[in-house]
Design a protein around this motif. Structure first.
Motif, PDB file in Angstrom:
ATOM      1  N   PRO A  96       4.572  10.102  23.507  1.00  0.00           N
ATOM      2  CA  PRO A  96       5.362  11.225  24.273  1.00  0.00           C
ATOM      3  C   PRO A  96       6.252  12.327  23.776  1.00  0.00           C
ATOM      4  N   SER A  97       6.907  10.759  21.948  1.00  0.00           N
ATOM      5  CA  SER A  97       8.379  12.337  22.373  1.00  0.00           C
ATOM      6  C   SER A  97       7.904  12.631  21.125  1.00  0.00           C
ATOM      7  N   ASN A  98       6.371  12.267  19.890  1.00  0.00           N
ATOM      8  CA  ASN A  98       5.780  13.115  19.648  1.00  0.00           C
ATOM      9  C   ASN A  98       5.340  14.473  20.033  1.00  0.00           C
ATOM     10  N   PHE A  99       4.241  13.828  21.376  1.00  0.00           N
ATOM     11  CA  PHE A  99       3.775  15.811  21.960  1.00  0.00           C
ATOM     12  C   PHE A  99       4.906  16.241  22.031  1.00  0.00           C
ATOM     13  N   LYS A 100       6.162  15.943  22.627  1.00  0.00           N
ATOM     14  CA  LYS A 100       7.520  16.704  23.219  1.00  0.00           C
ATOM     15  C   LYS A 100       7.118  18.009  21.932  1.00  0.00           C
ATOM     16  N   THR A 101       7.254  17.523  20.594  1.00  0.00           N
ATOM     17  CA  THR A 101       8.074  18.728  19.413  1.00  0.00           C
ATOM     18  C   THR A 101       6.732  19.135  19.585  1.00  0.00           C
ATOM     19  N   TYR A 102       5.675  19.917  20.288  1.00  0.00           N
ATOM     20  CA  TYR A 102       4.501  20.397  20.165  1.00  0.00           C
ATOM     21  C   TYR A 102       4.847  21.305  21.026  1.00  0.00           C
ATOM     22  N   ASN A 103       5.676  21.246  20.948  1.00  0.00           N
ATOM     23  CA  ASN A 103       6.601  22.871  22.495  1.00  0.00           C
ATOM     24  C   ASN A 103       7.629  22.886  22.238  1.00  0.00           C
ATOM     25  N   GLN A 104       8.916  22.394  21.055  1.00  0.00           N
ATOM     26  CA  GLN A 104       9.825  22.827  20.789  1.00  0.00           C
ATOM     27  C   GLN A 104       9.888  23.852  19.405  1.00  0.00           C
ATOM     28  N   PRO A 105       9.555  25.270  19.565  1.00  0.00           N
ATOM     29  CA  PRO A 105       9.990  25.765  18.049  1.00  0.00           C
ATOM     30  C   PRO A 105      11.481  26.164  17.779  1.00  0.00           C
ATOM     31  N   GLU A 106      11.986  25.506  18.676  1.00  0.00           N
ATOM     32  CA  GLU A 106      13.291  25.492  17.866  1.00  0.00           C
ATOM     33  C   GLU A 106      13.519  24.106  16.395  1.00  0.00           C
ATOM     34  N   LEU A 107      12.837  23.266  17.188  1.00  0.00           N
ATOM     35  CA  LEU A 107      12.543  22.461  15.749  1.00  0.00           C
ATOM     36  C   LEU A 107      12.411  22.954  14.558  1.00  0.00           C
ATOM     37  N   SER A 108      12.779  23.161  13.072  1.00  0.00           N
ATOM     38  CA  SER A 108      12.282  23.336  12.003  1.00  0.00           C
ATOM     39  C   SER A 108      11.043  22.389  11.477  1.00  0.00           C
ATOM     40  N   ILE A 109       9.864  23.011  10.586  1.00  0.00           N
ATOM     41  CA  ILE A 109       9.314  21.644  10.029  1.00  0.00           C
ATOM     42  C   ILE A 109       9.957  21.289   8.505  1.00  0.00           C
ATOM     43  N   LYS A 110       9.445  19.885   8.575  1.00  0.00           N
ATOM     44  CA  LYS A 110      10.120  18.457   7.083  1.00  0.00           C
ATOM     45  C   LYS A 110      10.333  19.810   6.351  1.00  0.00           C
ATOM     46  N   PRO A 111      11.458  20.037   5.430  1.00  0.00           N
ATOM     47  CA  PRO A 111      11.629  20.001   4.008  1.00  0.00           C
ATOM     48  C   PRO A 111      11.002  19.322   3.307  1.00  0.00           C
ATOM     49  N   GLU A 112      10.283  18.940   3.098  1.00  0.00           N
ATOM     50  CA  GLU A 112       9.500  17.841   2.357  1.00  0.00           C
ATOM     51  C   GLU A 112       7.950  18.903   1.852  1.00  0.00           C
ATOM     52  N   LEU A 113       7.730  19.027   3.062  1.00  0.00           N
ATOM     53  CA  LEU A 113       6.726  20.110   3.103  1.00  0.00           C
ATOM     54  C   LEU A 113       6.442  20.993   2.129  1.00  0.00           C
ATOM     55  N   VAL A 114       7.716  21.931   2.381  1.00  0.00           N
ATOM     56  CA  VAL A 114       7.735  22.848   1.218  1.00  0.00           C
ATOM     57  C   VAL A 114       8.037  22.534  -0.282  1.00  0.00           C
ATOM     58  N   LYS A 115       8.448  21.410  -0.784  1.00  0.00           N
ATOM     59  CA  LYS A 115       9.027  21.260  -1.758  1.00  0.00           C
ATOM     60  C   LYS A 115       7.705  21.178  -2.076  1.00  0.00           C
ATOM     61  N   VAL A 116       6.978  20.201  -1.448  1.00  0.00           N
ATOM     62  CA  VAL A 116       5.781  19.802  -1.608  1.00  0.00           C
ATOM     63  C   VAL A 116       4.603  20.381  -2.681  1.00  0.00           C
ATOM     64  N   ILE A 117       4.584  21.380  -1.776  1.00  0.00           N
ATOM     65  CA  ILE A 117       3.875  22.634  -1.441  1.00  0.00           C
ATOM     66  C   ILE A 117       4.336  23.475  -3.127  1.00  0.00           C
ATOM     67  N   SER A 118       5.993  23.651  -3.125  1.00  0.00           N
ATOM     68  CA  SER A 118       6.000  24.640  -4.360  1.00  0.00           C
ATOM     69  C   SER A 118       5.908  24.151  -5.641  1.00  0.00           C
ATOM     70  N   GLU A 119       6.161  22.930  -5.730  1.00  0.00           N
ATOM     71  CA  GLU A 119       6.315  22.272  -6.807  1.00  0.00           C
ATOM     72  C   GLU A 119       4.298  21.989  -6.997  1.00  0.00           C
ATOM     73  N   PHE A 120       3.836  21.746  -6.362  1.00  0.00           N
ATOM     74  CA  PHE A 120       1.809  21.851  -7.165  1.00  0.00           C
ATOM     75  C   PHE A 120       1.468  23.887  -6.763  1.00  0.00           C
ATOM     76  N   VAL A 121       2.207  24.283  -6.176  1.00  0.00           N
ATOM     77  CA  VAL A 121       1.612  26.291  -6.031  1.00  0.00           C
ATOM     78  C   VAL A 121       2.446  26.615  -7.253  1.00  0.00           C
ATOM     79  N   LEU A 122       3.484  26.279  -8.257  1.00  0.00           N
ATOM     80  CA  LEU A 122       4.641  27.179  -8.932  1.00  0.00           C
ATOM     81  C   LEU A 122       3.818  26.419 -10.516  1.00  0.00           C
ATOM     82  N   ASN A 123       3.650  25.707 -10.445  1.00  0.00           N
ATOM     83  CA  ASN A 123       3.277  24.721 -11.395  1.00  0.00           C
ATOM     84  C   ASN A 123       1.944  24.911 -11.710  1.00  0.00           C
TER      85      ASN A 123
END
Length: 311
Positions: free
Chosen positions: A284-311
């Protein structure tokens, strides 16, 4: 079929260097209607890398939203990528948002339409002089679409986020196991027949929303693709990202994809769910985030993508 490009006049000029992202609406004509997207440009550090972001299943728009759920996950991803100098293009799928007029009737739609759309956007980006490297980022169902689209030479790297590691018919079977036994019992012969490329005339009323006649041709076309086989065809850098609290796609899926492509990099982001938000395994709490646009995405995701894309 020849692809006709539609874009604002600014695209025909050389981009100047700006410190802040520039967001422009762009579109392509597929022959069956217009697809519209957002091209977010950031010339930070002179980067010429652009990411094509492909949304997941269902009527999902360029921002990662559906008519019933707003989370802005894909918009947030694009905004965060821009901060590290990676431009992006994300688009409304057929039949939703500003691409609503390009939607085929349900009985006419095929999984290959989505693959062709992604291929067309890759071609679009390749024809712009601003970029010399194209990264495809596919989310959920979009990961499978991206795997196929990334097999063309114009794509330099591929990223799967929450991509299934098995054919969708098996995923449906697994999901039905959490329902009362009659659901799987009645669905199994239907799935078996669809897997053989045959339509099913008599569908129990309680399963009609899943196996209605008008959607069966699409399912048959979708069942033909095995993610493990498609990702194995990629002879280029591949990143497989999976959230530890994703209750739609599991760690086993990421393991299967990684096993199919030994050169792929596999990363698990702790406490990240299916839409990149921090969540627990409580449904229930997991699915609740699907309709909470105020929650930011995990910063680790961008970090991982950045390292893969820019290297």
């Amino acid at each position: 079929m020849k692809l006709f490009f539609i874009a604002s006049l600014w695209l025909s000029t050389t981009f100047n260097s700006f410190a802040t992202p520039r967001e422009k609406v762009v579109s392509i004509d597929t022959g069956t209607g217009k697809l519209e997207g957002t091209l977010l440009i950031n010339d930070l550090k002179g980067s010429k890398t652009v990411a094509l972001i492909i949304a997941g299943s269902g009527p999902t728009d360029r921002d990662g939203n559906t008519p019933t759920m707003i989370n802005n996950s894909l918009k947030m991803l694009a905004d965060e990528l821009a901060k590290i100098g990676v431009s992006s293009l994300r688009y409304d799928k057929r039949g939703i948002g500003e691409s609503k007029d390009s939607g085929l009737k349900e009985n006419e739609l095929r999984f290959d339409n989505y693959i062709n759309d992604a291929n067309s956007w890759v071609e679009y980006l390749r024809n712009l002089s601003n970029f010399n490297k194209i990264i495809v980022i596919g989310h959920s169902e979009g990961a499978l679409i991206g795997m196929v689209a990334s097999q063309q030479k114009n794509v330099d790297k591929f990223i799967s986020i929450a991509g299934a590691g098995q054919p969708i018919d098996q995923t449906i079977r697994d999901q039905l196991k959490s329902q009362p036994p009659i659901f799987l019992e009645q669905s199994t012969p239907i799935l078996d027949k669809l897997l053989q490329g045959q339509a099913v005339e008599n569908v129990p009323a309680f399963l009609n929303s899943l196996f209605r006649p008008s959607v069966q041709s699409y399912m048959i076309s979708w069942f033909k693709y095995d993610p493990k086989k498609e990702i194995a065809k990629l002879n280029k850098p591949v990143l497989i990202v999976q959230g530890s609290t994703d209750i739609q796609v599991g760690l086993m899926d990421a393991d299967k994809l990684a096993a199919a492509n030994k050169k792929a990099e596999r990363v698990v982001i702790q406490k990240m769910n299916h839409i990149f938000k921090e969540a627990t395994l409580d449904r229930p709490s997991n699915f609740k985030t699907y309709n909470q646009p105020e929650l930011s995405i995990k910063p680790e995701l961008v970090k991982v993508i950045s390292e893969f894309v820019l290297n």
